[in-house]
Structure formats: structure tokens, C-alpha cells
Write a protein that holds these residues in place. Structure first.
Motif, PDB file in Angstrom:
ATOM      1  N   LYS A  86       0.829  -1.208   0.000  1.00  0.00           N
ATOM      2  CA  LYS A  86       0.000   0.000   0.000  1.00  0.00           C
ATOM      3  C   LYS A  86       0.865   1.260   0.000  1.00  0.00           C
ATOM      4  N   GLN A  87       1.726   1.331  -1.037  1.00  0.00           N
ATOM      5  CA  GLN A  87       2.622   2.466  -1.174  1.00  0.00           C
ATOM      6  C   GLN A  87       2.594   3.019  -2.597  1.00  0.00           C
ATOM      7  N   ILE A  88       2.803   4.320  -2.682  1.00  0.00           N
ATOM      8  CA  ILE A  88       3.051   4.981  -3.948  1.00  0.00           C
ATOM      9  C   ILE A  88       4.506   5.421  -3.902  1.00  0.00           C
ATOM     10  N   VAL A  89       5.286   4.928  -4.843  1.00  0.00           N
ATOM     11  CA  VAL A  89       6.708   5.230  -4.883  1.00  0.00           C
ATOM     12  C   VAL A  89       6.910   6.447  -5.786  1.00  0.00           C
ATOM     13  N   VAL A  90       7.512   7.489  -5.231  1.00  0.00           N
ATOM     14  CA  VAL A  90       7.720   8.729  -5.967  1.00  0.00           C
ATOM     15  C   VAL A  90       9.210   8.919  -6.245  1.00  0.00           C
ATOM     16  N   THR A  91       9.518   9.083  -7.525  1.00  0.00           N
ATOM     17  CA  THR A  91      10.882   9.346  -7.965  1.00  0.00           C
ATOM     18  C   THR A  91      10.858  10.541  -8.903  1.00  0.00           C
ATOM     19  N   GLN A  92      12.006  10.919  -9.386  1.00  0.00           N
ATOM     20  CA  GLN A  92      12.062  12.018 -10.336  1.00  0.00           C
ATOM     21  C   GLN A  92      11.346  11.662 -11.632  1.00  0.00           C
ATOM     22  N   ASP A  93      11.198  10.376 -11.921  1.00  0.00           N
ATOM     23  CA  ASP A  93      10.515   9.937 -13.134  1.00  0.00           C
ATOM     24  C   ASP A  93       9.013  10.189 -13.103  1.00  0.00           C
ATOM     25  N   CYS A  94       8.450  10.369 -11.913  1.00  0.00           N
ATOM     26  CA  CYS A  94       7.002  10.539 -11.824  1.00  0.00           C
ATOM     27  C   CYS A  94       6.577  11.695 -10.917  1.00  0.00           C
ATOM     28  N   ILE A  95       7.489  12.583 -10.568  1.00  0.00           N
ATOM     29  CA  ILE A  95       7.151  13.657  -9.634  1.00  0.00           C
ATOM     30  C   ILE A  95       6.077  14.587 -10.190  1.00  0.00           C
ATOM     31  N   GLY A  96       6.095  14.868 -11.484  1.00  0.00           N
ATOM     32  CA  GLY A  96       5.059  15.714 -12.076  1.00  0.00           C
ATOM     33  C   GLY A  96       3.697  15.053 -11.999  1.00  0.00           C
ATOM     34  N   THR A  97       3.653  13.774 -12.287  1.00  0.00           N
ATOM     35  CA  THR A  97       2.401  13.019 -12.188  1.00  0.00           C
ATOM     36  C   THR A  97       1.911  13.004 -10.747  1.00  0.00           C
ATOM     37  N   PHE A  98       2.819  12.777  -9.822  1.00  0.00           N
ATOM     38  CA  PHE A  98       2.447  12.733  -8.405  1.00  0.00           C
ATOM     39  C   PHE A  98       1.865  14.068  -7.946  1.00  0.00           C
ATOM     40  N   THR A  99       2.498  15.166  -8.314  1.00  0.00           N
ATOM     41  CA  THR A  99       1.976  16.467  -7.876  1.00  0.00           C
ATOM     42  C   THR A  99       0.630  16.766  -8.526  1.00  0.00           C
ATOM     43  N   ALA A 100       0.429  16.307  -9.759  1.00  0.00           N
ATOM     44  CA  ALA A 100      -0.892  16.461 -10.391  1.00  0.00           C
ATOM     45  C   ALA A 100      -1.925  15.626  -9.630  1.00  0.00           C
TER      46      ALA A 100
END
Length: 124
Positions: A86-100
Motif C-alpha cells: 500500500k505504497q506509492i513510490v515517488v521518484t524524479q521519473d514521476c514527480i510531475g504526475t504525483f503532484t498532479a
């Protein structure tokens, strides 16, 4: 000022994992090195502003809707979801998607059928 708030938000996902969850299913956010990630995104006004405005209010989202929206994105821009932990892994590859995602932009665009977001991810 917004940069400081954005850094604090990233820090809160790491240091306050029970308060800063995503969805009603309480997915935790896994950011391996938030300070390094911040150094990569610190000059991206859009991402910094979204993080600065965030106040831990993505806990009411329906996780199925998050997952469905994520699947409609190009594979390179998807957030990484570890359902077993139950985790969302945030990296530089998806930071824009995560902030959206945490600002409901991704979910709103899924509802309207427009999932082509102007995301700025930092692919390695």
C-alpha cells in the motif's frame, strides 16, 4: 517561500507517513531521498507551487480512480504503485504526475476524459 513549503511537504510524506497518505485506502508515499528529489525539481515553478499548497488533503480520493487514471498515462509518466505494501513510490521519473495527483488534476482530467496532462517529470 514556496520552495521552503515544497521541501516541507516532501519531508512530511517521509516523516509523517500516517498523516500524509493518499486515498481513503491510506496508501503511504515512499520517497527514498526527498532532499535529492527536491534539488532536481526546485526550479520547476509548477511542481514547487503544487507541493507548497498541499496540506495533506488527498486522503479522501478513491484509490481505484487513482489507479485507473494512472493506467491511462504513458508508461514513462505513471506513478509506481506497490499494492502489496500500500505504497506509492515517488521518484524524479514521476514527480510531475504525483503532484498532479495530489492536487486532483489527474482525477479531474480522468473524469472529463482528458488525461493528456502537461506533466514535467524528470526521467533519468
Amino acid at each position: 517561500m514556496n520552495r521552503e513549503l515544497a521541501l516541507t511537504t516532501l519531508s512530511n510524506f517521509v516523516n509523517k507517513p500516517n498523516e500524509y497518505t493518499i486515498s481513503s485506502d491510506q496508501y503511504r508515499v515512499n520517497i527514498t531521498n526527498y532532499q535529492k528529489l527536491f534539488q532536481i525539481i526546485k526550479d520547476d515553478v509548477s511542481i514547487v507551487n503544487r507541493l507548497a499548497k498541499y496540506q495533506g488533503d488527498a486522503s479522501y480520493f478513491d484509490f481505484k480512480r487513482i489507479s485507473d487514471a494512472n493506467q491511462k498515462l504513458d508508461e514513462a509518466d505513471r506513478i509506481m504503485i506497490d499494492e502489496s505494501n500500500k505504497q506509492i513510490v515517488v521518484t524524479q521519473d514521476c514527480i510531475g504526475t504525483f503532484t498532479a495527483l495530489i492536487h486532483d488534476l489527474l482525477l479531474q482530467r480522468l473524469i472529463t476524459g482528458d488525461v493528456e496532462l502537461p506533466l514535467k517529470n524528470y526521467h533519468q
